[in-house]
Write a protein that holds these residues in place. Structure first.
Motif, PDB file in Angstrom:
ATOM      1  N   UNK A  33       0.816  -1.212   0.000  1.00 35.03           N
ATOM      2  CA  UNK A  33       0.000   0.000   0.000  1.00 35.03           C
ATOM      3  C   UNK A  33       0.851   1.265   0.000  1.00 35.03           C
TER       4      UNK A  33
ATOM      5  N   UNK B 192      -0.811  12.924  -1.766  1.00 28.85           N
ATOM      6  CA  UNK B 192      -0.969  11.854  -2.753  1.00 28.85           C
ATOM      7  C   UNK B 192       0.182  10.856  -2.737  1.00 28.85           C
ATOM      8  N   UNK B 193       0.666  10.482  -3.909  1.00 30.41           N
ATOM      9  CA  UNK B 193       1.465   9.268  -3.976  1.00 30.41           C
ATOM     10  C   UNK B 193       2.963   9.374  -3.763  1.00 30.41           C
ATOM     11  N   UNK B 194       3.522  10.551  -3.629  1.00 32.45           N
ATOM     12  CA  UNK B 194       4.974  10.611  -3.559  1.00 32.45           C
ATOM     13  C   UNK B 194       5.470  10.034  -2.240  1.00 32.45           C
ATOM     14  N   UNK B 195       6.489   9.229  -2.316  1.00 37.09           N
ATOM     15  CA  UNK B 195       6.979   8.664  -1.070  1.00 37.09           C
ATOM     16  C   UNK B 195       8.486   8.812  -0.899  1.00 37.09           C
ATOM     17  N   UNK B 196       9.229   8.895  -1.972  1.00 37.62           N
ATOM     18  CA  UNK B 196      10.670   9.048  -1.806  1.00 37.62           C
ATOM     19  C   UNK B 196      11.188  10.081  -2.795  1.00 37.62           C
ATOM     20  N   UNK B 197      12.381  10.518  -2.562  1.00 38.10           N
ATOM     21  CA  UNK B 197      12.992  11.477  -3.475  1.00 38.10           C
ATOM     22  C   UNK B 197      14.225  10.879  -4.116  1.00 38.10           C
ATOM     23  N   UNK B 198      14.442  11.213  -5.359  1.00 37.77           N
ATOM     24  CA  UNK B 198      15.623  10.725  -6.059  1.00 37.77           C
ATOM     25  C   UNK B 198      16.834  11.533  -5.673  1.00 37.77           C
TER      26      UNK B 198
ATOM     27  N   UNK C 192      10.003  12.073  -7.317  1.00 37.12           N
ATOM     28  CA  UNK C 192       9.506  11.059  -6.395  1.00 37.12           C
ATOM     29  C   UNK C 192       8.965   9.860  -7.139  1.00 37.12           C
ATOM     30  N   UNK C 193       8.504   8.903  -6.390  1.00 37.78           N
ATOM     31  CA  UNK C 193       7.978   7.669  -6.952  1.00 37.78           C
ATOM     32  C   UNK C 193       6.541   7.497  -6.487  1.00 37.78           C
ATOM     33  N   UNK C 194       5.643   7.244  -7.424  1.00 38.58           N
ATOM     34  CA  UNK C 194       4.249   7.044  -7.028  1.00 38.58           C
ATOM     35  C   UNK C 194       4.035   5.611  -6.573  1.00 38.58           C
ATOM     36  N   UNK C 195       2.868   5.378  -6.024  1.00 40.92           N
ATOM     37  CA  UNK C 195       2.571   4.023  -5.568  1.00 40.92           C
ATOM     38  C   UNK C 195       2.551   3.051  -6.731  1.00 40.92           C
TER      39      UNK C 195
ATOM     40  N   UNK D   3       3.904  16.310  -7.573  1.00 41.00           N
ATOM     41  CA  UNK D   3       3.249  14.993  -7.573  1.00 41.00           C
ATOM     42  C   UNK D   3       2.547  14.681  -8.880  1.00 41.00           C
TER      43      UNK D   3
END
Lengths: 199, 399
Positions: free
Chosen positions: A178, A192-198, B211-214, B223
């Protein structure tokens, strides 16, 4: 001929004449107060005793209706930290248990256009512990660091969370994919969906 | 080819600032230097630089065909095992290239020699495509250069044409560079102007904010999902960072494509020499290490020992970590942290000397043809990050 034709002057790095499209309109945000369940609502939210009673009752009801639910204590603690989950009897009895995180704190926002024109309507939301020591909303859409008392969150963080009562508990596999409670997300108001940074 | 003293524009500083060219001075020294310029004849441009550069690009494409078919070669060139498929697939599927810059040693006579190919993240694009052209127009208008003076520079127009070929009009395309780096931003924005002229909608996002989406797609700092990405950041670094593991599954189209990782890599130099030994625009080059028994090496060995050789890490930028071996002496450039990588050796080709300066010709490849040049010169024999950019012009015919 080598000559360039029709070359208009190129500019770079100038404010106001950038080659890039303008940033999109910012998502609607709202200022919120955040406090732990063991702290005073009146002091944190600047609300009266009666307002606080209503806020907390609202949040408790949402907690019962839509708190994240798990079929194993270990899975719940993986998401919310050791010692932060409690058992709840499965609906319809039986031997199985459902685990849910403790209600750790509250978030309150004020919205214009409530009961009377121009009046501010307060709304409360339950907050849950994360494995990384933060607090977040049920869907992980807004996160707060320990000790944080003010933040700006997307207004949609106040939308009702989907009910989890009576639904089949989430399996470990579903939780792992999830991402909503992921520890790699930026703290506070991650939307929303962002979870990590490059890098 | 001559180095000619020229009158600097009295309003140079204002012009640079009005254009946003904030890095015309770097580290307190002029980077854009118009106190002199390089002058070429049309024959020199067309026969010695333009056509050979396009041919070199075609030879590099033939080398990529060979390299991507060999995991052993890709390993030698520092492609991590987990990325070999990505590199090979991008080539097999013919993902189109956008741009690159050859660095050539050229003195006005004899064939230009390929020193290396910055085929992945070449910079100095704004200086070459934009500011250099403005200089020529101003010099002609002020009467300092004759009316018919010209410049080998249709870089901007070529980029527009190329974008129109490889990215559908109306595409929402992202551009990224390391946040806070003005010079890199200049290159990225120059690129975005061309994309915009080709009907693309460009968006900027700093590299650190991706960033990386789900769903495993890349997203920008607001985003929004990234579908096509121009990245001014080397493939070899993308591949070595933990975030790089998300590339293959992201569905994101990268420009330059992944196969440029084996072109913008000094390892292509020995591959080229083995495929096209004796080509007039190539210098003998070899992977460092055991070479005995390689007939190609045996044929060049004596020349390298006599004329000297240069040791280069397969990945390096701005002339860092280069060693020149000549007559028993070693000259080393500044360290750039590239020493841990594999190295190649290349025949030492002294740069020409004009008034004590060593110019390197940067030949810009857009798509697959050469569409302009820009020169940088350095007082040292190794062109480094403190070199100066020099404008050039072409004499009117008959003068």
């Amino acid at each position: 001929m080598k000559k360039s034709r029709n070359l208009r002057p190129l500019t770079i790095g100038l404010l106001g004449v950038s080659a890039f499209a303008l940033a999109a309109c910012k998502e609607e945000a709202t200022e919120v107060s955040v406090w732990r369940a063991d702290q005073s609502c009146e002091a944190a939210a600047g609300a009266t005793g009666a307002e606080c009673q209503k806020l907390i009752a609202d949040a408790e009801a949402q907690h019962q209706e839509s708190a994240p639910r798990y079929d194993a204590l270990a899975v719940c603690e993986e998401q919310h930290g050791a010692g932060n989950c409690e058992a709840q009897a499965a609906p319809g009895g039986g031997g199985g248990s459902i685990f849910m995180p403790i209600l750790m704190g509250y978030m309150m926002g004020k919205f214009l256009g409530g009961a009377g024109a121009g009046a501010a309507a307060a709304a409360g939301k339950p907050l849950y512990p994360t494995a990384g020591g933060q607090m977040s909303t049920a869907d992980g859409g807004a996160k707060f660091n320990a000790g944080q008392s003010r933040a700006s969150v997307p207004t949609k963080a106040f939308q009702p969370s989907p009910s989890t009562v009576g639904k089949p508990p989430m399996s470990a596999a579903q939780v792992r994919s999830s991402g909503g409670f992921g520890e790699r997300a930026a703290p506070a108001a991650s939307n929303s969906g962002r979870s990590t940074s490059g890098g | 080819m001559k180095r000619i003293p020229t009158q600097p524009r009295p309003d140079l500083k204002e012009k640079a600032e009005a254009a946003g060219f904030s890095f015309h001075e770097m580290h307190g020294l002029p980077y854009w230097d118009e106190t002199s310029a390089y002058a070429f004849t049309l024959e020199q441009i067309e026969n010695d630089l333009e056509d050979p550069s396009a041919e070199l690009h075609d030879m590099c494409r033939q080398a990529v065909e060979q390299i991507t078919a060999s995991e052993e070669l890709m390993a030698r060139m520092g492609i991590p095992e987990g990325f070999m498929d990505l590199v090979a697939r991008s080539w097999r599927e013919d993902e189109p290239e956008l741009y690159g810059r050859f660095d050539l040693a050229y003195d006005g006579a004899g064939p230009a020699k390929m020193l290396e190919y910055n085929a992945d993240t070449p910079t100095s694009l704004y200086e070459a495509a934009g500011f250099q052209w403005g200089w020529l127009e101003d010099m002609i208008a002020a009467g300092h250069l004759p009316e018919g003076a010209d410049q080998f520079n249709s870089i901007h127009e070529a980029l527009i044409e190329r974008f129109a070929e490889i990215v559908p009009a109306g595409t929402q395309m992202h551009f990224t560079s390391v946040g806070g780096n003005e010079e890199d931003y200049g290159t990225v924005e120059t690129m975005a102007w061309a994309a915009k002229d080709a009907g693309i909608t460009p968006h900027y996002t700093p590299l650190e904010k991706i960033g990386l989406t789900e769903e495993g797609q890349f997203a920008d700092d607001e985003s929004r999902v990234i579908g096509t990405l121009f990245k001014l950041y080397p493939w070899e670094d993308l591949m070595r960072e933990s975030f790089g593991a998300n590339i293959a599954a992201s569905g994101c189209r990268f420009i330059e494509p992944a196969w440029k990782a084996v072109v913008s890599n000094k390892g292509i130099l020995p591959v080229l020499w083995h495929m096209f030994e004796g080509h007039p625009n190539l210098l003998p080059a070899f992977f460092e290490g055991k070479k005995d028994g390689d007939p190609v090496w045996e044929r060049s060995r004596e020349l390298l020992e006599r004329q000297g050789w240069v040791e280069k890490p397969i990945f390096s930028r701005e002339g860092a970590s280069i060693r020149i071996h000549e007559g028993g002496r070693v000259e080393t450039s500044t360290h750039g942290g590239y020493d841990e990588h594999a190295k190649i050796v290349q025949l030492y080709q002294p740069l020409p000397v004009f008034d004590g300066n060593h110019p390197v010709v940067g030949a810009w490849i857009i798509g697959r043809t050469c569409r302009g040049i820009g020169l940088r010169e350095d007082a040292s024999r190794i062109t480094q990050d403190l070199s100066r950019f020099k404008p050039h012009f072409i004499w009117p015919e008959g003068q």
